[in-house]
Design a protein around this motif. Structure first.
Motif, PDB file in Angstrom:
ATOM      1  N   LEU A  28       0.827  -1.212   0.000  1.00  0.00           N
ATOM      2  CA  LEU A  28       0.000   0.000   0.000  1.00  0.00           C
ATOM      3  C   LEU A  28       0.857   1.256   0.000  1.00  0.00           C
ATOM      4  N   LEU A  29       1.965   1.206   0.747  1.00  0.00           N
ATOM      5  CA  LEU A  29       2.885   2.349   0.776  1.00  0.00           C
ATOM      6  C   LEU A  29       3.514   2.578  -0.589  1.00  0.00           C
ATOM      7  N   LEU A  30       3.907   1.479  -1.241  1.00  0.00           N
ATOM      8  CA  LEU A  30       4.510   1.608  -2.577  1.00  0.00           C
ATOM      9  C   LEU A  30       3.498   2.145  -3.585  1.00  0.00           C
ATOM     10  N   ILE A  31       2.269   1.671  -3.489  1.00  0.00           N
ATOM     11  CA  ILE A  31       1.233   2.168  -4.410  1.00  0.00           C
ATOM     12  C   ILE A  31       1.010   3.661  -4.211  1.00  0.00           C
ATOM     13  N   ALA A  32       1.000   4.109  -2.950  1.00  0.00           N
ATOM     14  CA  ALA A  32       0.822   5.536  -2.667  1.00  0.00           C
ATOM     15  C   ALA A  32       1.974   6.357  -3.234  1.00  0.00           C
ATOM     16  N   MET A  33       3.192   5.830  -3.109  1.00  0.00           N
ATOM     17  CA  MET A  33       4.352   6.557  -3.650  1.00  0.00           C
ATOM     18  C   MET A  33       4.267   6.654  -5.164  1.00  0.00           C
ATOM     19  N   PHE A  34       3.879   5.549  -5.828  1.00  0.00           N
ATOM     20  CA  PHE A  34       3.776   5.565  -7.287  1.00  0.00           C
ATOM     21  C   PHE A  34       2.574   6.379  -7.764  1.00  0.00           C
ATOM     22  N   THR A  35       1.648   6.653  -6.872  1.00  0.00           N
ATOM     23  CA  THR A  35       0.487   7.466  -7.245  1.00  0.00           C
ATOM     24  C   THR A  35       0.801   8.949  -7.208  1.00  0.00           C
ATOM     25  N   TYR A  36       1.510   9.402  -6.154  1.00  0.00           N
ATOM     26  CA  TYR A  36       1.670  10.844  -5.931  1.00  0.00           C
ATOM     27  C   TYR A  36       3.010  11.412  -6.392  1.00  0.00           C
ATOM     28  N   VAL A  37       4.073  10.596  -6.424  1.00  0.00           N
ATOM     29  CA  VAL A  37       5.388  11.127  -6.788  1.00  0.00           C
ATOM     30  C   VAL A  37       5.577  11.248  -8.296  1.00  0.00           C
ATOM     31  N   PRO A  38       5.279  10.224  -9.111  1.00  0.00           N
ATOM     32  CA  PRO A  38       5.485  10.363 -10.569  1.00  0.00           C
ATOM     33  C   PRO A  38       4.772  11.555 -11.209  1.00  0.00           C
ATOM     34  N   PRO A  39       3.504  11.888 -10.831  1.00  0.00           N
ATOM     35  CA  PRO A  39       2.904  13.093 -11.437  1.00  0.00           C
ATOM     36  C   PRO A  39       3.707  14.362 -11.167  1.00  0.00           C
ATOM     37  N   LEU A  40       4.316  14.447  -9.986  1.00  0.00           N
ATOM     38  CA  LEU A  40       5.147  15.609  -9.676  1.00  0.00           C
ATOM     39  C   LEU A  40       6.371  15.661 -10.584  1.00  0.00           C
ATOM     40  N   LEU A  41       6.992  14.503 -10.815  1.00  0.00           N
ATOM     41  CA  LEU A  41       8.173  14.464 -11.676  1.00  0.00           C
ATOM     42  C   LEU A  41       7.810  14.755 -13.127  1.00  0.00           C
ATOM     43  N   VAL A  42       6.685  14.192 -13.581  1.00  0.00           N
ATOM     44  CA  VAL A  42       6.252  14.425 -14.965  1.00  0.00           C
ATOM     45  C   VAL A  42       5.966  15.906 -15.192  1.00  0.00           C
ATOM     46  N   ALA A  43       5.231  16.545 -14.251  1.00  0.00           N
ATOM     47  CA  ALA A  43       4.901  17.962 -14.395  1.00  0.00           C
ATOM     48  C   ALA A  43       6.153  18.825 -14.355  1.00  0.00           C
ATOM     49  N   TYR A  44       7.107  18.466 -13.498  1.00  0.00           N
ATOM     50  CA  TYR A  44       8.326  19.269 -13.366  1.00  0.00           C
ATOM     51  C   TYR A  44       9.210  19.137 -14.607  1.00  0.00           C
ATOM     52  N   ARG A  45       9.319  17.903 -15.128  1.00  0.00           N
ATOM     53  CA  ARG A  45      10.195  17.685 -16.277  1.00  0.00           C
ATOM     54  C   ARG A  45       9.586  18.174 -17.583  1.00  0.00           C
ATOM     55  N   SER A  46       8.300  18.451 -17.594  1.00  0.00           N
ATOM     56  CA  SER A  46       7.655  18.922 -18.825  1.00  0.00           C
ATOM     57  C   SER A  46       7.854  20.409 -19.056  1.00  0.00           C
ATOM     58  N   GLN A  47       8.668  21.062 -18.220  1.00  0.00           N
ATOM     59  CA  GLN A  47       8.990  22.490 -18.328  1.00  0.00           C
ATOM     60  C   GLN A  47       7.783  23.348 -17.940  1.00  0.00           C
ATOM     61  N   GLY A  48       8.065  24.519 -17.422  1.00  0.00           N
ATOM     62  CA  GLY A  48       7.003  25.457 -17.083  1.00  0.00           C
ATOM     63  C   GLY A  48       6.251  25.104 -15.823  1.00  0.00           C
ATOM     64  N   PHE A  49       6.835  24.183 -14.968  1.00  0.00           N
ATOM     65  CA  PHE A  49       6.138  23.809 -13.740  1.00  0.00           C
ATOM     66  C   PHE A  49       5.976  25.023 -12.836  1.00  0.00           C
ATOM     67  N   TRP A  50       7.073  25.724 -12.624  1.00  0.00           N
ATOM     68  CA  TRP A  50       7.020  26.989 -11.886  1.00  0.00           C
ATOM     69  C   TRP A  50       7.042  28.117 -12.902  1.00  0.00           C
ATOM     70  N   LEU A  51       5.902  28.687 -13.166  1.00  0.00           N
ATOM     71  CA  LEU A  51       5.803  29.774 -14.134  1.00  0.00           C
ATOM     72  C   LEU A  51       6.295  31.062 -13.493  1.00  0.00           C
ATOM     73  N   LYS A  52       7.411  31.574 -13.981  1.00  0.00           N
ATOM     74  CA  LYS A  52       8.041  32.745 -13.373  1.00  0.00           C
ATOM     75  C   LYS A  52       7.508  34.054 -13.931  1.00  0.00           C
ATOM     76  N   GLN A  53       6.963  34.022 -15.119  1.00  0.00           N
ATOM     77  CA  GLN A  53       6.481  35.261 -15.697  1.00  0.00           C
ATOM     78  C   GLN A  53       5.267  34.991 -16.579  1.00  0.00           C
ATOM     79  N   GLY A  54       4.463  36.015 -16.729  1.00  0.00           N
ATOM     80  CA  GLY A  54       3.277  35.923 -17.562  1.00  0.00           C
ATOM     81  C   GLY A  54       3.056  37.237 -18.273  1.00  0.00           C
ATOM     82  N   ALA A  55       2.273  37.179 -19.323  1.00  0.00           N
ATOM     83  CA  ALA A  55       1.986  38.373 -20.109  1.00  0.00           C
ATOM     84  C   ALA A  55       0.489  38.651 -20.082  1.00  0.00           C
ATOM     85  N   TYR A  56       0.148  39.902 -20.102  1.00  0.00           N
ATOM     86  CA  TYR A  56      -1.249  40.304 -20.155  1.00  0.00           C
ATOM     87  C   TYR A  56      -1.327  41.648 -20.856  1.00  0.00           C
TER      88      TYR A  56
END
Length: 315
Positions: A28-56
């Motif tokens: 159960l612990l391993l399933i929880a880790m594979f549920t919550y950690v990989p989405p964080l890595l995928v979002a971070y590695r896809s660039q733009g996770f922390w948006l530093k600037q925006g235009a309007y």
């Protein structure tokens, strides 16, 4: 009963219990880790996770401050010019080169949204029959404000300049007062760093009114406005004893602004997490329902009473 509840399935009224150090708890612990950690890595590695600037885009609040400095070049010599400004200290320095023009200004709100959209400016410089204008330099000072995303209040300027080898009778300019940024605007707080006069109108020193020094100090700012007119019109053939005229229309366009922000990370993370929650939720259900790891299933469905069972049998 020994152990703790590790998983429950409301649809089947079943709970699964096992010890904290059991293989089921580790799974159960391993399933929880594979549920919550990989989405964080995928979002971070896809660039733009922390948006530093925006235009309007924003329609700025711009008002002409009725402050200006004007220099008309009348010849090639160093002292061949006429000048005037709204600053008394500057005018006192000009002596016989001081020439007071006739001014006409009007700001217009074309779309009736409460914000001025353009300035109509007209200057008439009286000239003697022997005087000719071959170039003009004009500084107009504005109050410039942004409020939508970043709160910026500053004094800015429009610099109009034109020179010609042929003496002119009129200069016509029609352009935009554009925002120019060297750094991002802050996303919070009030920015009044540049809410100071572009021209030090109280100074008694000629160097403070030198156009080179004024432009250099203004360009050192991180946020400025620039007047842009790609097609100025220089008209020649001035009749004797008629004034030299400057006709200018300055538009206050909707501006793109850039501001510092740190957001959208959670939106990217949650959008990926929802997929992982669905997938690993099915995996977790399969593991416990099929007893891949040993647990104690407990059913929440109560057995039928003998009386109710007998009535159902007789019916």
């Amino acid at each position: 009963m020994a152990g703790v509840e590790l998983f429950s399935h409301p649809a089947f009224y079943t709970r699964y219990r096992a010890g904290l150090c059991s293989a089921a708890a580790l799974a159960l612990l391993l399933i929880a880790m594979f549920t919550y950690v990989p989405p964080l890595l995928v979002a971070y590695r896809s660039q733009g996770f922390w948006l530093k600037q925006g235009a309007y885009r924003e329609q700025p609040t711009v008002r002409f401050r009725y402050e200006m400095l004007f220099v008309a070049t009348t010849g090639p010599g160093p002292g061949s010019f006429l000048a005037w400004s709204t600053f008394p200290a500057f005018n006192r320095l000009q002596e016989d080169r001081l020439r007071v023009p006739f001014l006409s200004t009007r700001e217009e709100d074309k779309n009736q949204d409460g914000k001025m959209d353009q300035l109509h400016f007209k200057l008439e410089l009286p000239l003697q029959s022997t005087e000719h204008v071959v170039g003009v330099q004009l500084i107009l000072i504005f109050s410039y404000q942004l409020y939508r995303m970043s709160t910026l209040v500053m004094q800015s300027m429009a610099f109009l300049q034109f020179f010609s080898p042929v003496p002119g009778s009129q200069l016509y300019m029609n352009g935009d007062l554009k925002l120019n940024q060297r750094q991002l605007l802050n996303h919070c707080g009030l920015d009044t760093r540049y809410n100071v006069s572009v021209v030090n109108g109280t100074s008694p020193f000629a160097a403070d009114y030198d156009l080179t020094n004024i432009i250099a100090a203004y360009r050192d700012r991180n946020v400025t406005t620039v007047f842009s007119d790609p097609n100025p019109v220089w008209m020649t053939g001035r009749a004797a004893d008629t004034p030299f005229i400057i006709n200018a229309t300055i538009h206050y366009p909707e501006e793109p602004g850039f501001w510092e922000i740190i957001k959208f990370a959670w939106i990217q993370y949650v959008s990926i997490l929802l997929i992982f929650l669905w997938v690993f939720g099915r995996i977790k259900m399969f593991v416990f329902q099929n007893q891949v790891f040993t647990t104690t299933p407990i059913s929440s469905v109560l057995p039928l009473s003998p009386v109710l069972s007998c009535k159902q049998h007789q019916s």
